[in-house]
Design a protein around this motif. Sequence first.
Motif: not given
Length: 502
Positions: A356-362
């Motif tokens: 949704v946010a188009h991001r990577l979460v470590l």
Amino acid sequence: MPTQSPAAGAVAFRDSVRVEFDGDHADLVGPAGAIRLRPVRDGLRGVLSRLTEQPTPVADLLAPLPPAERTSVASFLGRAGHLLTWSITAGGRELARVEPTARGVAPRAGDVPSGVPLRLSRFAFCRSRDGALVLESPLTAVRIVLVHRAARDLVAALGTARTVPELTGADGHSADDVTALLGHLIGLDLLEAAGPDGRFRSDADPTLRQWDFHDLLFHSRIRSGRYDDPFGAVYPYTGQIEPRPAVKEPPSGPAVPLYRPALDELLARDPALTVALEGRRSVREYDDEPMTADQLGEFLYRVGRVRARHVPGDGGGDEVAARPYPTGGAAYDLELYVSVRRCAGLAAGIYYYDPVAHRLVLVNDDEADRHAMFTVASRSTGLPNRPDVLFTVTSRFQRLSWKYRAIAYATTLRHTGVLYQTMYLVAAAMGLAPCGLGNGDADLAARVLGLDYLRESSVGDFMLGSLRAPGDTTPPPDDTWHMANSPEWALAASAKLPKPTW
Ligand SMILES: Cc1cc2nc3c(=O)[nH]c(=O)nc-3n(C[C@H](O)[C@H](O)[C@H](O)COP(=O)(O)O)c2cc1C
């Protein structure tokens, strides 16, 4: 001398079947379907009533009927197999019940050869169902409810090859029980007699040998027609269990925003669909230069982002989403995790892709865990090469099983295939090196990704990396390939794919 087993005697409706009379017709309603009978004359009406009351021998059901009605009742018993239960009796007690799991199936008894070793089919299995031990097999559309302990003991003994004299002699089983039960197990392909070479059919037949037990069971249960459990979109847990959301709550952790491509830019740069389809191939070797964070961002945006999410209002309905690839019921059970080995502009680590946010979460920065994930992947290719990034595809299983019975996991695997092809085509269009994998370690992935195996675990793996100059990796096919249907298309299409210029 073979022993002739008597056909299963008494028949009744199963406890789960309701008979509803209305005017000149009757509805027989079972857990997985109904039959309407019309017209229902007096003779058939009496038979239906007796079948709801107690098990009755077929001969006793038919005897009071005029000849014309006997034929139609006999044909009804054949058609309504999935609503009936047939008793196997010996010595005045009920040993077992045969429950056909498909329409048009009735018990069949075979001869029991006397001095020949007998053994359960490799595909037969016992399990607890509705509080009783049942014997089933994907090879046959019946379930045997092992009612009496004598039947349970006999079935357990037949896990090992035994002859009738062994069963009735040293093993101490009653000859009547052996004759009554084993004839049905043979007739229904649950029990096998050794052939002249001492081998059993499910071990020796070339077609059966090549079926794994779990594969054949899975195949027999994910298509309708052979089994009688509820099937398809039946929403079995409505009102009991909350459905899982269409979009997963992202884990907490350091987040890295990803590059978003512009549509016009892609339209101007992309190869034609035919070029991507015909030039697509699996590539397992990589350029010296790694792929970039912008490429990874573009790839994930084009493959897996959430484009929209629909939350139903008061009118009800399913919560669904929209992404670039299709899924059954727009359920979107699949999630993507990215193990990054080398990617210009992005730190190595294992990330969750927040679509949704188009991001990577470590989610994991342990080097040994990353190494373990890449080791499993490259083992699947038989090559030492390691891709720049490895995608682990997980399924949030209850997203589908809340709605679907019997087909939920099969649908997940179909989604995985759809996602693979989307990844292949986007990689081809972008000039990257893609390769789908058929094997991954779901236990390792669950541990490394911090997931509960039963709620969300891995169902697919996909490697991606920078592409060497196309000519380096696509040698022309040698003469072991027999060309058909314009193979020059693929070669010409490969030549038109984007050169790796990032
Ligand atoms: C579901 C699936 C599983 C695959 N599994 C592997 C694998 O475990 N190892 C591997 O090296 N290639 C794997 N591949 C790639 C295939 O070997 C490849 O698609 C096939 O040889 C045809 O070549 P092409 O993709 O270049 O047309 C897989 C592909 C798919 C679609």
